[in-house]
Scaffold this motif. Structure first.
Motif, PDB file in Angstrom:
ATOM      1  N   GLY A  36      -5.697  22.745   5.163  1.00 23.31           N
ATOM      2  CA  GLY A  36      -5.683  20.820   5.304  1.00 23.31           C
ATOM      3  C   GLY A  36      -4.057  20.619   4.234  1.00 23.31           C
ATOM      4  O   GLY A  36      -3.608  19.945   5.128  1.00 23.31           O
ATOM      5  N   THR A  37      -3.832  21.108   3.258  1.00 21.30           N
ATOM      6  CA  THR A  37      -2.745  20.792   2.700  1.00 21.30           C
ATOM      7  C   THR A  37      -1.640  21.572   3.408  1.00 21.30           C
ATOM      8  O   THR A  37      -0.697  20.704   3.773  1.00 21.30           O
ATOM      9  N   GLY A  38      -1.808  22.500   4.011  1.00 23.64           N
ATOM     10  CA  GLY A  38      -1.088  23.236   4.805  1.00 23.64           C
ATOM     11  C   GLY A  38      -0.728  22.663   5.898  1.00 23.64           C
ATOM     12  O   GLY A  38       0.952  22.561   6.892  1.00 23.64           O
ATOM     13  N   ILE A  39      -1.668  21.838   6.243  1.00 26.15           N
ATOM     14  CA  ILE A  39      -1.073  21.252   8.023  1.00 26.15           C
ATOM     15  C   ILE A  39      -1.045  19.528   8.112  1.00 26.15           C
ATOM     16  O   ILE A  39       0.393  19.100   7.758  1.00 26.15           O
ATOM     17  N   ALA A  40      -0.423  19.370   6.766  1.00 19.25           N
ATOM     18  CA  ALA A  40      -0.617  17.639   5.849  1.00 19.25           C
ATOM     19  C   ALA A  40       0.753  17.749   5.734  1.00 19.25           C
ATOM     20  O   ALA A  40       1.344  16.767   6.003  1.00 19.25           O
ATOM     21  N   THR A  95      -2.843  29.905   0.864  1.00 19.49           N
ATOM     22  CA  THR A  95      -2.959  29.393   1.971  1.00 19.49           C
ATOM     23  C   THR A  95      -1.597  28.297   2.698  1.00 19.49           C
ATOM     24  O   THR A  95      -2.042  28.656   3.714  1.00 19.49           O
ATOM     25  N   VAL A  96      -1.702  27.412   1.853  1.00 18.71           N
ATOM     26  CA  VAL A  96      -0.771  26.597   1.862  1.00 18.71           C
ATOM     27  C   VAL A  96       0.560  27.049   2.750  1.00 18.71           C
ATOM     28  O   VAL A  96       1.287  27.298   3.912  1.00 18.71           O
ATOM     29  N   ALA A  97       0.988  28.163   2.219  1.00 19.60           N
ATOM     30  CA  ALA A  97       2.126  28.769   2.592  1.00 19.60           C
ATOM     31  C   ALA A  97       2.298  29.565   3.738  1.00 19.60           C
ATOM     32  O   ALA A  97       3.225  29.568   4.563  1.00 19.60           O
ATOM     33  N   LEU A  98       1.142  29.850   3.929  1.00 19.20           N
ATOM     34  CA  LEU A  98       0.078  30.917   5.337  1.00 19.20           C
ATOM     35  C   LEU A  98       0.863  29.506   6.698  1.00 19.20           C
ATOM     36  O   LEU A  98       0.319  30.465   7.609  1.00 19.20           O
ATOM     37  N   VAL A  99      -0.553  28.417   6.310  1.00 16.95           N
ATOM     38  CA  VAL A  99      -0.362  27.487   7.202  1.00 16.95           C
ATOM     39  C   VAL A  99       0.574  26.729   7.759  1.00 16.95           C
ATOM     40  O   VAL A  99       0.004  26.595   8.658  1.00 16.95           O
ATOM     41  N   THR A 100       1.870  26.614   7.032  1.00 18.88           N
ATOM     42  CA  THR A 100       2.365  25.219   6.789  1.00 18.88           C
ATOM     43  C   THR A 100       3.111  26.401   8.023  1.00 18.88           C
ATOM     44  O   THR A 100       3.905  25.157   8.969  1.00 18.88           O
ATOM     45  N   PRO A 101       4.000  27.283   8.309  1.00 15.79           N
ATOM     46  CA  PRO A 101       4.734  27.758  10.014  1.00 15.79           C
ATOM     47  C   PRO A 101       3.536  27.838  10.877  1.00 15.79           C
ATOM     48  O   PRO A 101       4.380  27.174  11.870  1.00 15.79           O
ATOM     49  N   LEU A 102       2.253  27.516  10.968  1.00 14.46           N
ATOM     50  CA  LEU A 102       2.002  27.189  11.767  1.00 14.46           C
ATOM     51  C   LEU A 102       1.984  25.768  12.229  1.00 14.46           C
ATOM     52  O   LEU A 102       1.198  25.038  13.814  1.00 14.46           O
ATOM     53  N   SER A 103       2.991  24.423  11.436  1.00 12.18           N
ATOM     54  CA  SER A 103       2.527  23.672  11.999  1.00 12.18           C
ATOM     55  C   SER A 103       3.366  22.711  13.466  1.00 12.18           C
ATOM     56  O   SER A 103       3.008  21.660  13.773  1.00 12.18           O
ATOM     57  N   SER A 104       4.218  23.437  13.790  1.00 16.15           N
ATOM     58  CA  SER A 104       5.477  23.372  14.698  1.00 16.15           C
ATOM     59  C   SER A 104       4.611  23.964  15.697  1.00 16.15           C
ATOM     60  O   SER A 104       4.482  23.362  16.791  1.00 16.15           O
ATOM     61  N   TYR A 105       4.036  24.335  15.721  1.00 12.08           N
ATOM     62  CA  TYR A 105       2.985  25.349  16.875  1.00 12.08           C
ATOM     63  C   TYR A 105       1.546  23.928  17.079  1.00 12.08           C
ATOM     64  O   TYR A 105       1.639  23.708  18.023  1.00 12.08           O
ATOM     65  N   PHE A 106       1.499  23.896  16.268  1.00  7.28           N
ATOM     66  CA  PHE A 106       0.485  22.229  16.391  1.00  7.28           C
ATOM     67  C   PHE A 106       0.264  21.420  16.929  1.00  7.28           C
ATOM     68  O   PHE A 106       0.556  20.528  17.340  1.00  7.28           O
ATOM     69  N   LYS A 107       2.263  20.875  16.530  1.00  4.81           N
ATOM     70  CA  LYS A 107       3.461  19.624  16.468  1.00  4.81           C
ATOM     71  C   LYS A 107       2.964  19.851  18.192  1.00  4.81           C
ATOM     72  O   LYS A 107       3.366  18.889  19.209  1.00  4.81           O
TER      73      LYS A 107
END
Length: 128
Positions: free
Chosen positions: A57-61, A3-15
């Motif tokens: 949550g970790t993938g975003i943080a 899940t961390v690996a899947l969510v981490t790339p979304l962080s640039s979109y969220f940013k």
């Protein structure tokens, strides 16, 4: 970890789309919800759902931590702060199972999740 690996790339979109504070609070809420849900779990699917929430949550943080270091730290401190951030990312997966296993001898598994909810609760009051 998946899940961390899947969510981490979304962080640039969220940013790009959300404020820093909103992203930070979302990550904290996901971690707290996952910890408390895991502490109250009754079966495996509920535990899996809780771990997915924690991973999200970790993938975003994690990328958010490095973004905050790069954007808001003084230039003279960036190297040290990036080193500390990298150490957190590298050491936590190594120490987590060791500490968890030793704590399991003392108390129940559900208490591990309840106790781990205290860390994001403490950081929820910090202003990013």
């Amino acid at each position: 970890m998946l899940t961390v690996a899947l969510v981490t790339p979304l962080s640039s979109y969220f940013k790009r789309k959300l404020k820093l504070r909103t992203i930070f609070l979302t990550a904290i809420v996901l971690c707290i919800t996952g910890c408390l849900m895991a502490a109250c779990t009754l079966n495996f699917p509920m535990l899996m759902t809780a771990r997915i929430l924690q991973g999200a949550g970790t993938g975003i943080a994690l990328p958010l931590m490095f973004n905050i270091i790069l954007e808001q730290s003084p230039k003279s401190k960036i190297g040290m702060l990036m080193g500390v951030g990298g150490m957190v990312v590298a050491v936590a997966p190594a120490l987590g199972p060791t500490c968890g296993r030793s704590c399991r001898h003392v108390h129940a598994v559900a208490l591990d999740f309840r106790d781990s909810a205290a860390v994001p609760v403490c950081f929820a009051g910090v202003r990013p």
